[in-house]
Enzyme design. Structure first.
Site: not given
Ligand code: NOJ
Ligand code: CA
Length: 685
Positions: A175, A378-380, A449-450, A468, A474
């Protein structure tokens, strides 16, 4: 199986040779423009590349440094070599076109060490008209079992200095804002894709294809030759680069080559070096436009954590589902729906089967189904990949149970905890693949993402739809933001590797009510253009839905299709401007963007149109400017004929979006598109 593959492999020549030294072998692309040579000078392998008779890559080393046993660097002899031609046309499940053509000549060279322990190593080279791929194979052999690679010695030894567009090799992040500098001035290691323009007018992009069970390749400048870059694999915490079992097959090292920047955009080299689709049933994999409970979290309107301003409530999610259903949007993403956002960064946070109690998942999924809207889960993980692994089966079974057809995953942390791995090392490459395989089992599409960078795996696993792995929208919400040139570089760098979930479509560019010190650095018209220019089969309209209400410009988002029959690249200047036209059925969608410079764009329409069409145009007005006046937009329909030249002003930081639709009636209702530029200025009066 919906992917039909026609494969013609002609074995041209197989030589069985007695071991010999001092050999040179050459192979050319089908049209003869690119020639790759493998040289075994004193048994040490190097490769070099000529384009149209001009050296592009000087002799560059190949081989492996190994821990605990002698390196695999030669001297080698050639045990056997084989050439074959590979020609195929295949149909991706989704993509920038309906059919992809692949044609290359392949050279396989089997090497054997001249002295004990006489180990063997095979090299594969594939030469296409748009570039080269090569890979290593350590074949099954007596006495070689496990390998600990401390360095892959592949070099890219360029013949000339060149302009480079690059981001630094942070092992946990892509990023970054791109830097442009000369190859000879590089000091830092870089991520791939690394894109270059040579003084002789060649456009090159170095990357890799089919990154499987191996770490990501970064490139480091050589200490003794300023035009040489050396493969620098992302290490394990103990310093090993690859922990492998024999037989081992490396990813392909790729060199895209073109004589125009448009050739890079049109190249499908990375996909062509991946394996065919493995999924029998692909009916569940659907390109989607989506909206979501997302931007409000980043600008501080709502919270991920449950509380007074919680975004992911049943009521708010239903509001998004209603909006999607009414506006031709197929998906709704919800972040902050599950426990433990308040414990982000702590051990064993995030439960992927436990919704917060103000998020009634049964009711929400029932409602979404009723409205024919797909819920995107969503799986953060907060970078706790091992804890995600523990929950993986349950997490995807949970999605399946509730009919959640796609999941956005996330690994937002500066390292992978608690094991101290990095995002781009071999362990994480394996982890990301475990997720891909589990998602396939439960028929859930992915948007990572990441991530680790894309390397064309979506050909093999078409539910691995987007990711991503770039500095996305963001960053405008909470940093100094992305400069106007950023999105004019992405198509030539990160996007060459695969689709990007950039999340465009912000209409309230300043969001002063929430974050007066942050903003988006584009005009409004450029936000529409980005939805065409930045390819993603999951394309987000990222703003709060209330910012779309009553906005005439939102009609373009409603009308936009995102699965393409064909794509044409009309204008391509790296970092400066890009114009891309994509066709779905009878309609063309055109997106063009500029950096901070104003442009007078001219595009002959015979490059896309066969007949007169209605052009619904969304362009910057004459006085629009991303910095001081980003919103004014001319929205007007014209008649466009193939003999017309589209002439349009793009404002500083601006762009334009056009939907060309068939002319069915009312021919005389519209003025000619040749009036568009004048109208942009009339609008100011
Ligand atoms: C980073 C991600 O790129 C973003 O889209 C997300 O909202 C946040 N992390 C939280 O998970
Ligand atoms: Ca990100």
């Amino acid at each position: 199986m919906s992917t039909r593959v026609y494969l013609f492999t002609a074995i041209l020549l197989i030589f069985s040779c007695k071991p010999e030294t001092g050999n040179q072998f050459s192979i050319s692309s089908p049209n003869g423009s690119i020639t790759l040579s493998l040289n075994l000078e004193a048994g040490k392998p190097t490769y070099s590349v000529m384009v149209d008779g001009v050296p592009l890559i000087r002799p560059s080393a190949l081989g492996y440094q190994l821990r605990g046993i002698p390196d695999l660097v030669g001297p080698f002899s050639v045990r056997q070599k084989a050439e074959n031609e590979i020609e195929e046309t295949w149909s991706p499940v989704w993509g920038q076109e309906k059919q992809i053509y692949s044609h290359s000549n392949q050279l396989k060279v089997e090497l054997v060490e001249n002295r004990s322990p006489n180990r063997s190593m095979n090299l594969f080279f594939r030469v296409f008209d748009d570039g080269i791929g090569f890979r290593y194979e350590i074949p099954d052999q007596e006495g070689l079992d496990s390998l600990f690679i401390s360095s892959e010695l592949t070099e890219f030894n360029f013949a000339e200095n060149a302009n480079c567009w690059w981001i630094p090799a942070d092992y946990n992040s892509y990023e970054k804002v791109y830097t442009r500098s000369l190859l000879g001035d590089l000091l830092d290691s870089l991520h791939t894709p690394l894109t270059m323009e040579t003084p002789k007018g060649h456009f090159i992009s170095i990357h890799e294809a089919n990154l499987t069970n191996y770490p990501s390749m970064t490139l480091k400048p050589s200490a003794d030759d300023s035009l040489k870059l050396i493969c620098d694999l992302v290490p394990w915490p103990d310093g090993d680069k690859v922990k492998a079992q024999v037989p081992m097959l490396s990813p392909w090292r790729t060199i895209m080559i073109g004589s125009d920047a448009r050739d890079l955009l049109a190249s499908r080299l990375i996909l062509n070096l991946n394996e065919p689709n493995r999924l029998d049933d692909v009916s569940w994999i659907k390109p989607m436009k989506y909206i979501g409970i997302w931007w409000g979290l980043h600008i501080g309107k709502e919270t991920w954590v449950q509380g007074e301003h919680h975004g992911a409530t049943t009521e708010n999610t239903k509001r998004y589902i209603d909006f999607a259903a009414e506006n031709s949007i197929q998906g709704v993403l919800v972040e902050g729906w599950n426990h433990d956002w308040e414990r982000y960064g702590q051990d064993r946070a995030f439960k992927f089967t436990q919704p917060y109690d103000d998020f009634d998942i049964a009711e929400i999924t029932r409602y979404a189904k009723l409205k024919h809207v797909s819920l995107i889960g969503h799986h953060e993980t907060g970078g706790e990949a091992p804890y995600y692994d523990e929950q993986l089966e349950d997490a995807f079974a949970f999605c399946r149970k509730y009919g959640i057809s796609a999941v956005k995953t996330g690994y937002a942390r500066t390292s992978i905890e608690p094991i101290g791995e990095t995002h781009h090392g071999q362990w994480m490459v394996q982890h990301y693949r475990r997720v891909v395989e589990m998602a396939a089992k439960y028929k859930v599409a992915l948007n990572v993402h990441e991530p680790v960078k894309p390397t064309g795996l979506s050909r093999t696993w078409p539910h691995m739809m987007s990711r991503e792995g770039a500095r996305g929208m963001e960053w405008n919400a909470w940093s100094e933001g992305n400069p106007p040139s950023h999105t004019c570089i992405l198509p030539f760098t990160r996007l060459l590797a695969g689709p990007l979930d950039y999340t465009p479509g912000i209409f309230d560019l300043e969001f002063n009510q929430f974050k007066p010190d942050n903003r988006v650095h584009t005009t409004l018209a450029k936000q529409l253009a980005l939805m065409v220019v930045i390819y993603s089969p999951l394309q987000m309209a990222a703003d709060l839905i209330e910012n779309y209400e009553g906005q005439p410009a939102f009609q373009f988002v409603r009308d936009l299709n995102i699965d393409w029959d064909e794509t044409r690249y009309l204008k391509a200047e790296i970092g400066e401007q890009v114009a891309i036209a994509r066709r779905h059925g009878e309609e063309w969608f055109l997106g063009a963007i500029t950096n901070e410079k104003e442009r007078d764009l001219r595009l002959p329409l015979d490059e896309i149109l066969d007949s007169v069409m209605v052009a619904e145009c969304y362009t910057d007005a004459g006085n629009t400017n991303w910095e001081s006046n980003p919103y004014p937009m001319l929205i007007k329909s014209y008649l466009a004929s193939p003999s017309d030249t589209l002439r349009v002003k793009m404002a500083p930081g601006g762009g334009l979006a056009i939907r060309f639709r068939p002319l069915h009636a009312h021919k005389d209702k519209f003025p000619s598109i040749t009036d568009l530029r004048r109208d942009q200025f009339v609008q100011n009066l």
